[in-house]
Motif scaffolding. Structure first.
Motif, PDB file in Angstrom:
ATOM      1  N   GLY A 124       0.800  -1.220   0.000  1.00 43.14           N
ATOM      2  CA  GLY A 124       0.000   0.000   0.000  1.00 43.14           C
ATOM      3  C   GLY A 124       0.832   1.269   0.000  1.00 43.14           C
ATOM      4  O   GLY A 124       1.908   1.317   0.579  1.00 43.14           O
ATOM      5  N   THR A 125       0.333   2.280  -0.654  1.00 40.35           N
ATOM      6  CA  THR A 125       1.012   3.574  -0.651  1.00 40.35           C
ATOM      7  C   THR A 125       0.401   4.532   0.363  1.00 40.35           C
ATOM      8  O   THR A 125       0.975   5.565   0.648  1.00 40.35           O
ATOM      9  N   ARG A 126      -0.776   4.177   0.900  1.00 41.35           N
ATOM     10  CA  ARG A 126      -1.432   5.037   1.891  1.00 41.35           C
ATOM     11  C   ARG A 126      -1.121   4.614   3.316  1.00 41.35           C
ATOM     12  O   ARG A 126      -1.535   5.263   4.254  1.00 41.35           O
ATOM     13  N   TRP A 127      -0.444   3.499   3.498  1.00 39.66           N
ATOM     14  CA  TRP A 127      -0.201   3.054   4.862  1.00 39.66           C
ATOM     15  C   TRP A 127       1.239   2.619   5.063  1.00 39.66           C
ATOM     16  O   TRP A 127       1.949   2.266   4.132  1.00 39.66           O
ATOM     17  N   GLN A 128       1.624   2.682   6.315  1.00 37.64           N
ATOM     18  CA  GLN A 128       2.923   2.192   6.778  1.00 37.64           C
ATOM     19  C   GLN A 128       2.627   1.105   7.795  1.00 37.64           C
ATOM     20  O   GLN A 128       1.991   1.384   8.808  1.00 37.64           O
ATOM     21  N   THR A 129       3.082  -0.109   7.519  1.00 41.68           N
ATOM     22  CA  THR A 129       2.821  -1.222   8.429  1.00 41.68           C
ATOM     23  C   THR A 129       4.136  -1.751   8.973  1.00 41.68           C
ATOM     24  O   THR A 129       5.010  -2.162   8.207  1.00 41.68           O
ATOM     25  N   TRP A 130       4.250  -1.733  10.297  1.00 45.81           N
ATOM     26  CA  TRP A 130       5.432  -2.256  10.972  1.00 45.81           C
ATOM     27  C   TRP A 130       5.113  -3.616  11.575  1.00 45.81           C
ATOM     28  O   TRP A 130       4.098  -3.772  12.260  1.00 45.81           O
TER      29      TRP A 130
ATOM     30  N   ARG B 260      -3.593  10.621  10.740  1.00 45.26           N
ATOM     31  CA  ARG B 260      -3.473   9.206  10.404  1.00 45.26           C
ATOM     32  C   ARG B 260      -4.396   8.391  11.297  1.00 45.26           C
ATOM     33  O   ARG B 260      -4.637   8.720  12.447  1.00 45.26           O
ATOM     34  N   GLU B 261      -4.871   7.288  10.736  1.00 47.55           N
ATOM     35  CA  GLU B 261      -5.572   6.280  11.526  1.00 47.55           C
ATOM     36  C   GLU B 261      -4.541   5.258  11.965  1.00 47.55           C
ATOM     37  O   GLU B 261      -3.633   4.904  11.202  1.00 47.55           O
ATOM     38  N   ILE B 262      -4.654   4.780  13.194  1.00 50.53           N
ATOM     39  CA  ILE B 262      -3.743   3.751  13.694  1.00 50.53           C
ATOM     40  C   ILE B 262      -4.520   2.456  13.900  1.00 50.53           C
ATOM     41  O   ILE B 262      -5.698   2.473  14.274  1.00 50.53           O
ATOM     42  N   GLY B 263      -3.872   1.347  13.592  1.00 48.68           N
ATOM     43  CA  GLY B 263      -4.450   0.029  13.813  1.00 48.68           C
ATOM     44  C   GLY B 263      -3.365  -0.909  14.302  1.00 48.68           C
ATOM     45  O   GLY B 263      -2.170  -0.661  14.082  1.00 48.68           O
ATOM     46  N   TYR B 264      -3.753  -1.974  14.943  1.00 52.07           N
ATOM     47  CA  TYR B 264      -2.765  -2.890  15.510  1.00 52.07           C
ATOM     48  C   TYR B 264      -3.404  -4.237  15.771  1.00 52.07           C
ATOM     49  O   TYR B 264      -4.629  -4.350  15.932  1.00 52.07           O
TER      50      TYR B 264
ATOM     51  N   VAL C 198      -0.074  -0.259  12.215  1.00 46.87           N
ATOM     52  CA  VAL C 198      -0.182   0.415  10.919  1.00 46.87           C
ATOM     53  C   VAL C 198      -0.657   1.851  11.111  1.00 46.87           C
ATOM     54  O   VAL C 198      -1.481   2.123  11.983  1.00 46.87           O
ATOM     55  N   LEU C 199      -0.098   2.759  10.328  1.00 47.11           N
ATOM     56  CA  LEU C 199      -0.600   4.132  10.209  1.00 47.11           C
ATOM     57  C   LEU C 199      -1.167   4.278   8.808  1.00 47.11           C
ATOM     58  O   LEU C 199      -0.476   3.997   7.824  1.00 47.11           O
ATOM     59  N   ILE C 200      -2.414   4.725   8.722  1.00 45.47           N
ATOM     60  CA  ILE C 200      -3.102   4.864   7.436  1.00 45.47           C
ATOM     61  C   ILE C 200      -3.367   6.342   7.172  1.00 45.47           C
ATOM     62  O   ILE C 200      -3.971   7.023   8.001  1.00 45.47           O
ATOM     63  N   ARG C 201      -2.929   6.791   6.014  1.00 45.14           N
ATOM     64  CA  ARG C 201      -3.075   8.198   5.623  1.00 45.14           C
ATOM     65  C   ARG C 201      -4.340   8.371   4.780  1.00 45.14           C
ATOM     66  O   ARG C 201      -4.553   7.662   3.809  1.00 45.14           O
ATOM     67  N   ALA C 202      -5.148   9.344   5.159  1.00 45.32           N
ATOM     68  CA  ALA C 202      -6.293   9.732   4.339  1.00 45.32           C
ATOM     69  C   ALA C 202      -5.760  10.661   3.243  1.00 45.32           C
ATOM     70  O   ALA C 202      -4.943  11.540   3.517  1.00 45.32           O
ATOM     71  N   GLU C 203      -6.186  10.463   2.029  1.00 44.64           N
ATOM     72  CA  GLU C 203      -5.656  11.232   0.908  1.00 44.64           C
ATOM     73  C   GLU C 203      -5.893  12.734   1.051  1.00 44.64           C
ATOM     74  O   GLU C 203      -5.084  13.540   0.616  1.00 44.64           O
ATOM     75  N   ASP C 204      -6.979  13.128   1.686  1.00 45.23           N
ATOM     76  CA  ASP C 204      -7.322  14.552   1.774  1.00 45.23           C
ATOM     77  C   ASP C 204      -6.920  15.205   3.100  1.00 45.23           C
ATOM     78  O   ASP C 204      -7.194  16.363   3.320  1.00 45.23           O
ATOM     79  N   ARG C 205      -6.260  14.447   3.990  1.00 46.19           N
ATOM     80  CA  ARG C 205      -5.867  14.988   5.301  1.00 46.19           C
ATOM     81  C   ARG C 205      -4.433  14.559   5.621  1.00 46.19           C
ATOM     82  O   ARG C 205      -4.229  13.599   6.352  1.00 46.19           O
TER      83      ARG C 205
END
Length: 183
Positions: free
Chosen positions: A58-64, A90-94, A79-86
């Motif tokens: 993915g290009t919108r997220w960084q997953t460690w 970031r949204e965080i998930g785990y 994971v940090l997920i980037r919204a294209e317009d903001r």
């Protein structure tokens, strides 16, 4: 997408790799653990491999991958997920393998990624979307200083049906205050 390896005293958070699928399969096959995940439990390592590959590309997220400083096997991920317009949000998930629960690993890993987001990426806000019945995740978010901002009724359709979502948010200014208290 390239991004840094993040470290803590016990953990090494490195970019997720497709070959992490074997180590992560027990996590993604765990029916109880995946109850609150956006997709159902995986039936095979091949399914986990495909899922991990999607999260690597993915290009919108960084997953460690969450690993220890002693062993490189993935225990879970953040994971940090980037919204294209903001760009500053970031949204965080785990997710973390059940065998690693109760050791403070999730708190340490998520906290390190939050620090990276605010201090190195210059984010102003990080939020999490959690099922109202996922009490362990809610407890972790509150422990890290997140505040419940919204209750969205019938927001998600998942493998267990239509579910509500709770939105928890953390602002950079609030995080700095919490970070200074812990020094």
């Amino acid at each position: 997408m390239t991004f840094p390896i993040l470290s803590t005293e016990r953990l090494r958070l490195r970019p997720l790799r497709v070959d992490d699928a074997d180590a992560l399969h027990p996590t993604f096959a765990d029916e109880d653990l995946l109850r609150w995940w956006s997709s159902g439990p995986h039936k095979s390592v091949a399914e986990t491999r495909d899922y991990v590959a999607q999260n690597c590309e993915g290009t919108r997220w960084q997953t460690w991958a969450i690993t220890t400083v002693r062993e490189d096997a993935a225990l879970g991920w953040v994971v940090l997920i980037r919204a294209e317009d903001r760009p500053n949000i970031r949204e965080i998930g785990y997710i973390l393998n059940r065998a690693a629960w109760g050791k403070g690993i999730a708190r340490e890993a998520v906290s390190r990624v939050i620090h990276y987001g605010f201090e190195e990426l210059g984010l102003r806000r990080i939020y999490a979307d959690v099922d109202p019945d996922n009490l362990a995740s809610i407890k972790l978010l509150k422990l890290l200083g997140f505040q419940q901002e919204a209750h969205l009724r019938q927001e998600c359709e998942t493998h267990i049906g239509i579910r509500d979502s709770l939105i928890f948010g953390l602002l950079r200014d609030d995080w700095k205050g919490l970070s200074l208290q812990s020094i």
